[in-house]
Scaffold this active site. Sequence first.
Site, short mmCIF file in Angstrom:
data_model
loop_
_atom_site.label_atom_id
_atom_site.label_comp_id
_atom_site.label_asym_id
_atom_site.label_seq_id
_atom_site.Cartn_x
_atom_site.Cartn_y
_atom_site.Cartn_z
N LYS A 184 0.84 -1.22 0.00
CA LYS A 184 0.00 0.00 0.00
C LYS A 184 0.87 1.27 0.00
O LYS A 184 0.67 2.17 -0.81
CB LYS A 184 -0.92 0.03 1.24
N ARG A 210 -9.78 1.10 8.61
CA ARG A 210 -9.40 -0.27 8.96
C ARG A 210 -10.48 -0.98 9.76
O ARG A 210 -10.30 -2.13 10.15
CB ARG A 210 -8.13 -0.22 9.82
N ARG A 236 12.18 -6.37 5.40
CA ARG A 236 12.15 -4.90 5.30
C ARG A 236 13.00 -4.22 6.37
O ARG A 236 13.05 -4.63 7.52
CB ARG A 236 10.71 -4.41 5.45
N ARG A 241 11.51 -2.15 11.58
CA ARG A 241 10.34 -1.60 12.29
C ARG A 241 9.99 -2.51 13.47
O ARG A 241 10.08 -3.73 13.35
CB ARG A 241 9.16 -1.54 11.30
N ARG A 286 -0.90 -9.07 13.12
CA ARG A 286 -1.43 -8.04 12.20
C ARG A 286 -2.29 -8.70 11.12
O ARG A 286 -3.34 -8.18 10.75
CB ARG A 286 -0.27 -7.26 11.56
P1 AP5 Z 1 4.74 -1.53 1.91
O1 AP5 Z 1 4.52 -0.73 0.68
O2 AP5 Z 1 5.26 -0.84 3.11
O3 AP5 Z 1 3.40 -2.32 2.26
P2 AP5 Z 1 2.19 -1.84 3.17
O4 AP5 Z 1 1.00 -2.57 2.68
O5 AP5 Z 1 2.13 -0.36 3.25
O6 AP5 Z 1 2.70 -2.49 4.54
P3 AP5 Z 1 2.79 -1.91 6.01
O7 AP5 Z 1 3.54 -2.93 6.82
O8 AP5 Z 1 3.33 -0.53 6.05
O9 AP5 Z 1 1.27 -1.92 6.34
P4 AP5 Z 1 0.55 -2.04 7.68
O10 AP5 Z 1 -0.85 -1.90 7.24
O11 AP5 Z 1 0.86 -3.22 8.50
O12 AP5 Z 1 1.22 -0.85 8.48
P5 AP5 Z 1 0.76 0.62 8.81
O13 AP5 Z 1 1.96 1.44 8.86
O14 AP5 Z 1 -0.40 1.04 7.99
O15 AP5 Z 1 5.66 -2.77 1.51
C1 AP5 Z 1 6.15 -3.66 2.49
C2 AP5 Z 1 7.54 -4.16 2.03
O16 AP5 Z 1 7.37 -4.92 0.84
C3 AP5 Z 1 8.48 -3.00 1.66
O17 AP5 Z 1 9.79 -3.29 2.11
C4 AP5 Z 1 8.44 -2.93 0.13
O18 AP5 Z 1 9.64 -2.52 -0.46
C5 AP5 Z 1 8.12 -4.36 -0.24
N1 AP5 Z 1 7.29 -4.45 -1.44
C6 AP5 Z 1 6.21 -3.66 -1.74
N2 AP5 Z 1 5.68 -4.04 -2.92
C7 AP5 Z 1 6.43 -5.10 -3.36
C8 AP5 Z 1 6.36 -5.93 -4.52
N3 AP5 Z 1 5.42 -5.76 -5.46
N4 AP5 Z 1 7.27 -6.93 -4.65
C9 AP5 Z 1 8.24 -7.11 -3.68
N5 AP5 Z 1 8.36 -6.35 -2.57
C10 AP5 Z 1 7.45 -5.36 -2.41
O19 AP5 Z 1 0.16 0.41 10.31
C11 AP5 Z 1 1.04 0.04 11.38
C12 AP5 Z 1 0.22 -0.02 12.66
O20 AP5 Z 1 -0.35 1.29 12.94
C13 AP5 Z 1 -1.00 -0.95 12.64
O21 AP5 Z 1 -0.65 -2.29 12.94
C14 AP5 Z 1 -1.88 -0.31 13.73
O22 AP5 Z 1 -1.41 -0.62 15.01
C15 AP5 Z 1 -1.64 1.18 13.50
N6 AP5 Z 1 -2.62 1.78 12.57
C16 AP5 Z 1 -2.35 2.34 11.36
N7 AP5 Z 1 -3.48 2.77 10.77
C17 AP5 Z 1 -4.49 2.49 11.63
C18 AP5 Z 1 -5.91 2.67 11.58
N8 AP5 Z 1 -6.49 3.24 10.49
N9 AP5 Z 1 -6.64 2.24 12.63
C19 AP5 Z 1 -6.06 1.66 13.72
N10 AP5 Z 1 -4.74 1.45 13.84
C20 AP5 Z 1 -3.95 1.85 12.79
#
Ligand code: AP5
Length: 222
Positions: free
Chosen positions: A13, A88, A127, A160, A171
């Site tokens: 994402k 979410r 990552r 991270r 997660r």
């Molecule tokens: P990346 O692009 O970072 O993927 P992502 O889907 O954004 O993954 P995240 O781990 O950031 O998502 P998340 O939803 O767990 O975390 P968030 O920060 O939102 O890619 C991941 C890796 O893969 C990278 O190294 C990239 O290079 C690689 N990659 C990407 N595409 C690729 C491809 N096609 N091929 C190969 N490699 C690839 O949330 C973190 C925490 O915050 C949550 O757990 C929760 O506690 C809190 N939080 C955030 N938002 C909310 C909300 N709305 N409500 C409640 N709690 C929340």
Amino acid sequence: MYLILFGAPGVGKGTQAKMISNYFKIPQISTGDMLREAIRNKNDLGKSAQSFMDKGSLVPDDLILKIIKHRILEPDCSRGFILDGFPRTIAQAKSLALLMQEMQLPPFILVDINVSDKDILDRLMGRKTCTKCGADYNKLTRPAPENNICTDCGGTIATRDDDNEETIQNRLRIYGEQTAPVKDFYKKRGTFINIDGNKSVEQVYFLIINELNQLQELQRNR
Ligand code: AP5
């Protein structure tokens, strides 16, 4: 354009949101990035969010809604924005729908990216991120230098806190229980695009941009 980038942790994402943001010149709004910044700044939001994030649980809806409401009123959002990691929960989706209605904004396009759990685990376990500029490094695509000094800004590269196997599994479980049902909410209300995320970053980007351009073309011809 009002977009939601949707999908389980690690489907890409954030990676895609940055590229789409450049293409359409609309901002990426990542609740995860905003929360991590609050933790770095040691402010009240960061203090409240940290324990939830460390376990891989969701931060309470009221805290998240407060930061989203504030952010989408900023001037750079006037032509649209890309939500990354929000909504979410069904409660977040309902509050967002109300807010959009109040602001007389059009319905969202939801881009649902799908990747197998095995590939998600490989991506997240591989990552590393720069703690200063947020640059993304990954064993699979862009390995971090051995000294863990960011080649973009000289900051320190680290794993991270929530990218360990136990937290990733939590997660993924929480995504299935609380977040995946949000898809049905948008299937009834907005435009829904399904994307196969088990491809290279560039291929996934091409698929998404292609779908979005086709949609825009359709809207222009209506
Ligand atoms: P990346 O692009 O970072 O993927 P992502 O889907 O954004 O993954 P995240 O781990 O950031 O998502 P998340 O939803 O767990 O975390 P968030 O920060 O939102 O890619 C991941 C890796 O893969 C990278 O190294 C990239 O290079 C690689 N990659 C990407 N595409 C690729 C491809 N096609 N091929 C190969 N490699 C690839 O949330 C973190 C925490 O915050 C949550 O757990 C929760 O506690 C809190 N939080 C955030 N938002 C909310 C909300 N709305 N409500 C409640 N709690 C929340």
